[in-house]
Motif scaffolding. Structure first.
Motif, short mmCIF file in Angstrom:
data_model
loop_
_atom_site.label_atom_id
_atom_site.label_comp_id
_atom_site.label_asym_id
_atom_site.label_seq_id
_atom_site.Cartn_x
_atom_site.Cartn_y
_atom_site.Cartn_z
N ALA A 582 48.36 21.28 32.23
CA ALA A 582 49.09 20.83 33.42
C ALA A 582 48.10 20.50 34.54
O ALA A 582 47.04 21.12 34.65
N THR A 583 48.47 19.55 35.38
CA THR A 583 47.54 19.11 36.44
C THR A 583 47.62 19.99 37.69
O THR A 583 46.70 19.99 38.51
N ASP A 584 48.71 20.72 37.86
CA ASP A 584 48.91 21.49 39.09
C ASP A 584 48.96 23.00 38.81
O ASP A 584 49.66 23.74 39.50
N SER A 585 48.21 23.44 37.80
CA SER A 585 48.34 24.82 37.36
C SER A 585 47.12 25.69 37.67
O SER A 585 46.99 26.78 37.15
N THR A 586 46.22 25.19 38.54
CA THR A 586 44.97 25.91 38.78
C THR A 586 45.20 27.35 39.23
O THR A 586 44.53 28.28 38.76
N SER A 587 46.14 27.54 40.13
CA SER A 587 46.36 28.89 40.66
C SER A 587 46.84 29.84 39.56
O SER A 587 46.46 31.01 39.52
N TRP A 588 47.69 29.33 38.64
CA TRP A 588 48.18 30.20 37.57
C TRP A 588 47.07 30.53 36.58
O TRP A 588 47.00 31.64 36.04
N VAL A 589 46.20 29.56 36.32
CA VAL A 589 45.04 29.81 35.47
C VAL A 589 44.18 30.91 36.08
O VAL A 589 43.73 31.83 35.39
N GLU A 590 43.96 30.84 37.39
CA GLU A 590 43.19 31.86 38.09
C GLU A 590 43.85 33.23 37.95
O GLU A 590 43.17 34.24 37.74
N HIS A 591 45.17 33.29 38.08
CA HIS A 591 45.88 34.56 37.99
C HIS A 591 45.68 35.21 36.62
O HIS A 591 45.45 36.42 36.52
N ILE A 592 45.78 34.41 35.57
CA ILE A 592 45.61 34.97 34.22
C ILE A 592 44.19 35.46 34.01
O ILE A 592 43.96 36.56 33.47
N LEU A 593 43.22 34.68 34.42
CA LEU A 593 41.82 35.09 34.27
C LEU A 593 41.54 36.37 35.04
O LEU A 593 40.84 37.27 34.55
N THR A 594 42.08 36.47 36.24
CA THR A 594 41.88 37.67 37.05
C THR A 594 42.52 38.88 36.40
O THR A 594 41.94 39.97 36.37
N LEU A 595 43.74 38.72 35.89
CA LEU A 595 44.42 39.84 35.23
C LEU A 595 43.64 40.30 34.01
O LEU A 595 43.51 41.51 33.76
N ASP A 596 43.10 39.36 33.25
CA ASP A 596 42.30 39.73 32.08
C ASP A 596 41.04 40.48 32.50
O ASP A 596 40.68 41.50 31.89
N ASP A 597 40.37 39.99 33.52
CA ASP A 597 39.16 40.68 34.01
C ASP A 597 39.50 42.09 34.49
O ASP A 597 38.76 43.05 34.24
N PHE A 598 40.62 42.21 35.16
CA PHE A 598 41.04 43.51 35.69
C PHE A 598 41.30 44.50 34.56
O PHE A 598 40.81 45.64 34.58
N LEU A 599 42.07 44.09 33.58
CA LEU A 599 42.39 44.98 32.47
C LEU A 599 41.13 45.41 31.71
O LEU A 599 41.01 46.54 31.26
N THR A 600 40.17 44.47 31.61
CA THR A 600 38.94 44.76 30.88
C THR A 600 37.99 45.63 31.69
O THR A 600 37.55 46.69 31.23
N ASP A 601 37.69 45.19 32.90
CA ASP A 601 36.68 45.89 33.71
C ASP A 601 37.13 47.28 34.13
O ASP A 601 36.31 48.18 34.27
N TYR A 602 38.42 47.46 34.36
CA TYR A 602 38.94 48.75 34.82
C TYR A 602 39.43 49.62 33.65
O TYR A 602 39.92 50.72 33.87
N ASN A 603 39.34 49.08 32.45
CA ASN A 603 39.75 49.84 31.26
C ASN A 603 41.17 50.38 31.44
O ASN A 603 41.44 51.57 31.22
N VAL A 604 42.08 49.48 31.81
CA VAL A 604 43.45 49.86 32.11
C VAL A 604 44.29 49.80 30.83
O VAL A 604 44.24 48.83 30.08
#
Length: 608
Positions: A582-604
């Motif tokens: 999608a052309t207007d989905s940058t913010s959602w892509v950012e949200h998913i990447l951030t959530l993945d980083d959070f779950l990984t880095d914080y060992n949640v």
């Protein structure tokens, strides 16, 4: 400005080596919030930790700070923030017989509680004008008070345990204790996915925020919450000219109070009305030359593309204001590659400490403060002027105003990237509606002639929603990104006297010139170039370089191809692939990447 943490355990002595080590670990997580000093205090069931960023009374303001009576410690305080009226309070307390050993505002807060808070701590806190989050231990009562400022400028979290409580300026301080669980349940995921500040949910299971304007009292009998401040209807009767004059007087008094510091200071300058007015007042009242700082991106002005909320680039206006009010100005210019550097993204997430993101606006703010820290320790920011004076386009768009939900939420939320079964279980629309109804129930009833006007009643609701459910997210972001670099940010538009006064104004006053932020514009027009006075609001700049979007999507593609990604169980494969293209989905892509980083880095662990 500091980082605080602590541990109360009514059934154990926290002086053991293991407990001391845990407190040291908790305190160490706050090091970047307080790079100048550290201290701990332990006695029986209470263990308090502090990291200090020295702003006032650099030599005398060490913490934890105690107040002694009859040779015994009566009160112990760990304090983060600033009390701007501490000089007046100190004079009153001296007249009442109190004696001071330092020139710090922290000691004034201690004595204020001893003088005015013996029966009711709300009485003492109500005397304070400032931004603060602090913990006060009463050794005789064996009682802990956790106290947060009225607007929630400074963060404070707590985690009930079997025998007491853990607390900290940020979740990471609490998570450093072995009693705290790193788990994300359905409620926490709802909070992480929705753009609403839920004061009862801090994402991690079992962890809570101290609500703005509230006190949490912890005793052996349990934990109780009490309110010491809330927005009310003031029955505003001033006409428009009087209101404009009062706004100017409040701003002048606030700026003068917030210029008090023993370290170099500056302002954040975007060339918009809010930051320009603030900078002009700071220049007027400061004895020193004010430094101003602005964010820019490589090629941003030359290649600027207007869009919703972004009518004009900041650059030309910034330069005009800096020249007009005579600041020592510096532009901080960033590139897409800098924003995407892995260590920058990791540092930004660690500063946020929660899986929230405003996309590149978070990492750019982090890098802005990293550059600013090389020159000053303290800056003034125009945060909250839009919420207070009605600056966002949402306030002026009938469709958003009349929507039966939070005005800033779009109908299409983009949640199709989530697993369908998970979406059904979370019921995110239902969660948002519940939050919306709860917030509406808090809105003070409108009185006086304006109460007969349905539009005035609705705008009172909209203003309340922005101040209590939108602004806290921005204040939290500004605090985390600045304190991660040891920079204190003061927000004059959050002065509670100004917020109370303007909140009580009829909407017709706030738009008397048929524009946004009418009162602020009229109150400060004489200080600024006409181009800035008339400028249409433009939001915090977002990078427009296509290189950034391409790098982001490359990373997202790699994530979707990784079956072991932490976020994978939450995603719909088909929905995520659609999102990628999608052309207007940058913010959602950012949200998913951030959530993945959070779950990984914080060992949640996920428990949804």
């Amino acid at each position: 400005m500091c980082g605080i943490c602590g541990w109360i355990d009514f059934d154990h002595d926290l002086g053991s080596p293991d407990a001391r080590r845990e407190l040291a670990d908790m305190t160490a997580t706050m090091a970047y919030r307080g790079p100048d000093d550290e201290g701990t205090w332990i006695d029986g069931p209470a263990a308090l930790g502090h990291r200090r960023l020295a702003i006032i009374d650099i030599q005398g303001g060490r913490q934890p700070m105690t107040l002694d009576e009859d040779g015994q410690t009566a009160l112990v305080l760990v304090y983060g923030g600033e009390t701007y009226n501490y000089r007046e309070l100190r004079q009153r307390l001296v007249a009442l017989g109190h004696r001071f050993e330092t020139s710090s505002d922290t000691e004034v807060v201690l004595h204020a509680h001893r003088e005015w808070g013996r029966r009711n701590p709300c009485t003492a806190v109500s005397e304070l004008n400032g931004m603060f989050a602090y913990a006060l231990w009463d050794t005789a009562k064996r009682e802990l008070l956790l106290i947060r400022d009225r607007l929630g400028i400074k963060p404070l979290y707590y985690y009930p345990t079997q025998y007491g409580v853990l607390f900290g300026s940020e979740p990471k301080a609490i998570l450093a204790n072995s009693l705290a669980e790193r788990a994300l349940d359905a409620d926490g995921l709802r909070r992480a996915l929705c753009s609403v500040a839920d004061p009862n949910n801090s994402v991690f299971r079992g962890m809570r925020e101290v609500r703005p304007g509230h006190i949490v009292r912890v005793t052996r009998e349990g934990i109780k919450e009490m309110s010491y401040w809330q927005l009310t209807d003031s029955g505003h009767t001033d006409d428009v000219p009087t209101t404009v004059r009062c706004v100017r007087e409040l701003l002048e008094d606030t700026i003068q109070r917030q210029l008090i510091a023993d370290v170099p200071l500056g302002t954040l300058l975007s060339g918009g009305l809010d930051s320009s007015a603030l900078t002009a007042l700071a220049v007027h009242f400061s004895d020193e030359r004010i430094r101003s700082f602005a964010l820019d991106f490589v090629g941003y002005t030359d290649n600027f593309t207007p869009g919703p909320g972004y009518a004009t680039p900041d650059g030309p206006y910034v330069q005009e204001v800096a020249k007009f009010v005579t600041t020592d100005h510096m532009n901080i210019t960033l590139s897409a590659h800098e924003l995407m550097e892995p260590d920058v993204r990791a540092s930004t997430l660690h500063a946020r400490d929660l899986p929230f993101t405003l996309c590149d606006k978070d990492s750019s703010l982090y890098l802005l403060f990293r550059a600013i820290r090389q020159h000053v320790t303290l800056v003034l920011s125009g945060e909250s002027a839009d919420e207070v004076f009605g600056g966002y386009s949402y306030f002026h768009d009938p469709a958003h105003v009349q929507a039966d939900t939070f005005p800033w939420l779009e109908v299409d939320t983009g949640w199709q990237y989530l697993d369908p079964d998970l979406l059904e279980k979370l019921d995110l629309p239902g969660y948002i509606d519940e939050q919306y109804r709860r917030a509406l129930a808090e809105v003070p009833t409108l009185t006086g002639p304006a109460s007969a006007d349905p539009h005035e009643r609705r705008m009172r609701e909209v203003c309340y929603l922005f101040l209590t459910r939108y602004l806290p997210r921005l204040l939290d972001r500004k605090d985390r990104m600045s304190m991660a670099l040891g920079v204190e940010v003061r927000v004059p538009y959050c002065d509670h006297r100004l917020v109370e006064y303007v909140f009580g104004c009829p909407w017709s006053h706030k738009t008397f010139d048929k524009r946004e932020k009418s009162l602020l514009r009229a109150a400060t027009a004489d200080l600024l170039p006409q181009s800035v006075v008339q400028r249409v609001k433009s939001g915090y700049p977002a990078i427009q370089d296509p290189i950034y979007d391409r790098m982001l999507r490359d990373r997202f593609t790699a994530l979707l191809n990784d079956r072991n990604a932490a976020v994978a169980p939450l995603l719909s494969v088909d929905g995520s692939r659609t999102l990628l293209n999608a052309t207007d989905s940058t913010s959602w892509v950012e949200h998913i990447l951030t959530l993945d980083d959070f779950l990984t880095d914080y060992n949640v662990s996920l428990t949804v």
